[in-house]
Design an enzyme around this catalytic site. Structure first.
Site, mmCIF file in Angstrom:
data_model
loop_
_atom_site.group_PDB
_atom_site.id
_atom_site.type_symbol
_atom_site.label_atom_id
_atom_site.label_comp_id
_atom_site.label_asym_id
_atom_site.label_seq_id
_atom_site.Cartn_x
_atom_site.Cartn_y
_atom_site.Cartn_z
ATOM 1 N N GLU A 1 0.811 -1.222 0.000
ATOM 2 C CA GLU A 1 0.000 0.000 0.000
ATOM 3 C C GLU A 1 0.845 1.272 0.000
ATOM 4 O O GLU A 1 0.742 2.101 0.891
ATOM 5 C CB GLU A 1 -0.940 0.000 1.215
ATOM 6 C CG GLU A 1 -2.045 -1.036 1.124
ATOM 7 C CD GLU A 1 -3.188 -0.629 0.193
ATOM 8 O OE1 GLU A 1 -3.070 0.390 -0.508
ATOM 9 O OE2 GLU A 1 -4.194 -1.365 0.180
ATOM 10 N N GLU B 1 -4.252 -10.478 -0.445
ATOM 11 C CA GLU B 1 -5.103 -10.405 0.748
ATOM 12 C C GLU B 1 -6.524 -10.704 0.296
ATOM 13 O O GLU B 1 -6.986 -10.172 -0.712
ATOM 14 C CB GLU B 1 -5.071 -9.013 1.388
ATOM 15 C CG GLU B 1 -3.736 -8.656 1.992
ATOM 16 C CD GLU B 1 -3.674 -7.231 2.555
ATOM 17 O OE1 GLU B 1 -4.726 -6.671 2.916
ATOM 18 O OE2 GLU B 1 -2.564 -6.692 2.622
#
Ligand code: IPT
Length: 970
Positions: free
Chosen positions: A417, A493
């Site tokens: 991220e 994820e």
């Protein structure tokens, strides 16, 4: 002494005075651990630091002592919390975003200790001071001389101390800052914690020793040959006695080997030696490749059944013992997990040794996340600002160099991220040139120009299906689009394991198995990061964000693991174990055969034994072993039912055959007999229950009586067979789970609790009570204050001998435009009925989309044993497909019978109390037990971060009738 220079703290530079990064090596060179008690002082900020604390003569006698390694905020949290407290934010920086500046309130730990070099410490060579991990920036002195400074919390740093060491006593001083410019690169979703949190040691570097080693150990699946080539600057010999290899560094040898895989973690002991140093390596031969858009190891496509693992210990934070690391891997292996993404930083290096040894695939992820910039349109994001480039490259190099010799590490990940940018591209480019043997992963690179795998988070099953077919949306640039469509896909994820859930795992797994392009996925995440605390009366509980008074925090979003903080497997992990079982056993009663499909990528089933049991109404009537030949990876075997099953007398009731695959012998991570997979088939159906009976109720002064059942004037049952039994009344409510409370699109809990719905505060209005020759009928309307919508609920009571039957007819009135949490009845009974037994799905909890692991059987527990202790209390504990359940105690039993089945929940508090609780200590048992008997349960989904409940697992309001029987016995 001049005033201290603190410029490094807010400098984007990764450090100064450091040695070049190199592999973590097991060497016979001298080493001295500096772990243990250090003198410690915590300053409030740079302005408050102790001038001259690094000088050998400085008297730190009045300072506290602190264990190294440890995190200073993790001390005495039940007491005085002398060094501050943990603070949790997910994506937000907890300080003003003004890179590279950090606040003046910058807790700074001053550490000191003395040590003596052992008499036999070599007089020649160099001596390095090695830090495995310091959060977040630090400066180091030996005997008052500054060696340098470092950043990169989860990466090693070495300094050369040679010139400054003296015989006899030496002083080492370290100043550690909670905040630094590097904090902008370390915005992972976890507690902010500081200190020297991994080991520290002095390591000797002999002259002409082995500074670094890069062992390339490839495997050619076509020839069965392993090729070893060890790069090292030294003039060294490489020996692998077991393989008869004895070559010079830089030479290669090819010999027949058993390859390394996560399923067969074959390691060979190797030694790289010069005259002055011997380095021991554990070599695993394997080749990672992307071919035809498929991720392969040793020529075979692999399927990652993964978890995202943060390092966490409820008592020590991110300081982990080797036992804890091993424990994590044992629990993973026992639950069929075969892959770890080291979210979002390289783990303690000893963890990777264990991954090599026990066998898991590893995505080693760099210590990098700049998520907080997302909230400001990614302005000034370090990933694309040139001044940060060195820091990015430095981090990548330190990870790759440290971990490059691990067989388990098959993929490098740039970080998490951090959006996109040139600095990420540069990291990728550097790593590819340094190590062409491993693909590069990074999720934030949507168009995938600088990655070798297309990676996403939380894509729903519909999109995952399209990606599997290479039919995902186009990227703007046709060349990039072609590149991306030609690379493997991974869900780095998915399935957010926050609280109860995650739901819908089976649907994902089906897609992973269907499409070769999909290399699998990693559940978010492994462990709840709860901090262990105790109430004043000594009860344990786990803290989450906000519990330490943080002004900015993200609450229990840090409690989203497959294991609880104390590493007890949650129902989510048990479900995952079943969904990803590497052997699929299908019992086919029709053809009287069992199919054993080996879904592994490499290993056959020779390590497994197969056992079977037959149970009638949940009681075992026969058992034995099933002979199954070793089934090769990807193949299936069909085995006829054992003769002794065919020879059984006809079943008197419901009969099930269960076949289990268990470990035939002890493995490093579990003992012989450990269950890997199971399958069940029904051989005979149960005797259908007939809910009947015609008995007229007797009208009493204030109510009715039907046999042993007593009803009040409003037609509510109050007792049965002398047992207080209140209710059963329509219940639609569940204490919202995290997946109901949060949601990317629709949040269900607010809808349910809305003024126009009010499922949490339903009122029951009796419209009519009818006493006839057949029984008692009570018509009601169930609705909430403020709401127009309601449920019509008609209760029809019948008596059949000692058994009381209840049929509930439910009819939605008005516009119900949302799914219901549950549909059933709730009743309460005296607390003494503490023993639980049931025949149906078990042993653990299950909901509409979390029920793969529930098998049919007869189970016993207690009311306490039926509760799942979610750190943030919420709906839990339901057992599905229950044919009957009983509650007993003090010589009394209440039996509840399904016609045919129901979902069963019993708890010592109400759903409302469960909802009101913020922590487990808020849950206090009363003098009643609350029982939910449900005909429907809404699924769990993954909406706390990701998609909600799939349509097929939603509980939609519609006209329904269901029947339950009750019997009380002494
Ligand atoms: C995703 C993060 O990568 C992970 O660290 C964690 O925060 C997770 O979410 C939620 O628990 S990022 C999110 C925007 C999908």
């Amino acid at each position: 002494m001049s005033r201290t220079d603190f410029t490094y703290v807010e400098s984007v530079s990764p450090g100064s005075g450091r040695r070049a990064p190199r592999a973590a090596l097991a060497s016979d060179a001298a080493a001295l651990s500096l772990d243990g008690e250090w003198r410690f002082n915590l300053a409030a900020g740079l302005h408050d630091t102790t001038e001259g604390f690094e000088a050998p003569a400085f008297d730190a006698g009045a300072w506290d002592t602190l264990a190294v390694p440890s995190m200073w905020q993790m001390h005495d949290l039940d007491g005085a919390a002398p060094y501050g407290k943990p603070a949790y934010t997910n994506t937000y920086y907890p300080f003003p975003v003004d890179p590279p500046r950090v606040p003046d309130a910058n807790p700074t730990g001053e550490y000191r200790r003395t040590f003596s070099l052992p008499a036999e410490w070599p007089a020649t060579g160099r001596t390095l001071l090695r830090f495995e991990g310091v959060d977040s920036a630090f400066a180091v002195w030996v005997n008052g001389i500054l060696l340098g400074d470092g950043k990169g919390s989860r990466l090693p740093t070495e300094f050369d101390a040679t010139e400054h060491l003296a015989p006899g006593e030496n002083t080492v001083a370290v100043r550690v800052h909670q905040w630094s410019a590097a904090s902008y690169l370390e915005d992972q979703d976890m507690w902010w914690l500081s200190g020297i949190f991994r080991p520290v040691a002095l390591v000797h570097r002999p002259d002409d020793g082995i500074e670094d080693v890069f062992a390339h150990a490839d495997y050619d699946h076509a020839t069965g040959l392993g090729t070893l080539l060890v790069e090292t600057a030294a003039d060294a010999r490489v020996t692998v006695p077991e393989l008869g290899i004895d070559i010079a560094a830089g030479e290669s040898a090819s010999v027949a080997v058993e390859p390394w895989t996560a399923e067969s973690p074959r390691l060979y002991d190797a030694v790289v030696a010069t005259e002055t140093e011997r380095v021991s390596l554990r070599i695993g031969f394997r080749t990672v490749a992307i071919e035809g858009g498929v991720l392969k190891v040793n020529g075979t496509p692999i399927l990652l059944r993964g978890v995202n693992r943060h390092e966490w210990d409820p008592d020590t934070g991110r300081t982990l013992s080797v036992e804890t690391m091993r424990r994590d891997l044992e629990i993973m292996k026992r639950h069929n997990v075969n892959a770890v993404r080291t979210s979002h930083y390289p783990p303690d290096r000893r963890f990777l040794d264990l991954c090599d040894e026990l066998g898991v695939w590893v995505i080693d992820e760099c210590d990098l996340e700049t998520h907080g910039f997302y909230h400001h349109g990614w302005r000034d994001n370090p990933s694309d600002v040139p001044m940060w480039k060195d820091a990015y490259l430095d981090r990548m190099a330190r990870m790759v160099e440290r971990d490059k010799n691990h067989a388990s590490v098959i993929i490098w990940s740039l970080g998490n991220e951090s959006h996109t940018g040139e600095n990420l591209a540069a990291m990728s480019q550097w790593a590819k040139q340094r190590d062409p043997g491993r693909p590069i992963h990074y999720e934030g690179d949507f168009d995938s120009p600088y990655v070798d795998m297309y990676s996403r988070m939380y894509a729903d099953t519909a999109e995952t299906d399209r990606i599997g077919q290479k039919a995902e949306d186009r990227t703007k640039d046709p060349a990039l689009d072609a590149h991306r469509r030609d690379i493997p896909f991974v869900l780095c994820e998915y399935a957010h394991a926050m609280g109860n859930g995650p739901g819908g795992l089976s649907e994902y797994q089906r897609l992973f198995e269907q499409y070769e392009r999909i290399a699998g996925g990693f559940i978010w995440e492994w462990i709840d990061h709860g901090v262990r605390m105790h109430t004043e009366d000594g009860r344990e509980w786990f803290a989450y964000g906000g519990d330490f008074g943080e002004p900015l925090h993200d609450g229990n979003f840090v409690i989203d693991g497959l294991v609880f903080p104390d590493r007890t497997p949650s129902p989510g992990l048990v479900e995952y174990k079943k969904v990803i079982e590497p052997v699929r056993i299908t019992v086919q009663p029709g053809s009287r055969a069992v199919t054993v499909a080996n879904r592994r990528d490499f290993a056959d089933t020779g390590d497994l034994a197969f056992t079977w049991t037959v149970e009638d109404e949940g009681e075992q009537v026969a058992q034995g072993e099933l002979e199954v030949r070793a089934v090769a990876a990807g193949e299936s075997a069909i085995v006829a039912f054992p003769a002794s099953v065919a020879a059984l007398a006809p079943a008197k009731g419901e009969r099930w055959l269960t076949v289990r695959a268990v470990l035939a012998k002890d493995e490093a991570w579990a003992e012989a007999g450990h269950e890997i997979a199971w399958g069940q088939g029904q051989l005979a159906a149960g005797v259908p229950v007939s809910a009947g009976g015609r008995t007229a109720p007797v009208s009493e002064d204030r109510g009715y009586r039907l046999g042993g059942a007593v009803f009040d004037a409003l037609g509510r049952l109050t007792a049965i067979g002398g047992l207080e039994f209140e209710g059963p009344r329509l219940d639609l409510w569940r204490a919202p789970v995290d997946n109901d409370l949060l949601g990317w699109t629709t949040q269900l809990a607010p809808l349910w609790k809305h003024r126009d719905a009010g499922l949490d505060r339903l009122e029951h209005k009796v419209l009519d009570i009818e006493s006839t020759a057949d029984g008692l009928t009570v018509a009601t309307r169930v609705g909430a204050g403020g709401a127009e919508i309601a449920m019509g609920a008609v209760y029809r009571w019948r008596l059949d001998g000692a058994r009381l039957w209840l049929t509930v007819e439910v009819n939605p009135e008005g516009e119900w435009d949302f799914p219901l949490p549950r549909l059933g009845v709730r009743a309460s009974v005296p607390k003494a009925l503490n023993e639980v037994e049931w025949f149906g799905g078990g042993p653990g909890e299950a909901y509409a989309d979390t029920r793969a692991a529930a098998r049919v059987g007869r189970f016993r527990s207690t009311v306490a044993g039926m509760q799942t202790p979610y750190v943030f209390p919420q709906e839990n504990g339901s057992r599905v497909d229950v044919r009957w359940a009983s509650l007993s105690g003090e010589g009394k039993t209440l039996k509840m019978i399904g016609a045919p089945e129901f979902a069963f929940t019993v708890r010592p508090w109400t759903s409302e109390q469960l909802e009101a609780a913020g922590h487990t200590y808020d849950l206090v048992e009363g003098d009643r037990l609350y029982v939910n008997l449900d005909v429907g349960l809404h699924g769990m989904g993954s909406a706390a971060c990701g998609p909600g409940v799939l349509p097929q697992h939603r509980l939609l309001p519609e006209a329904t009738a269901f029947t339950l029987g009750f019997e009380a016995a002494e």
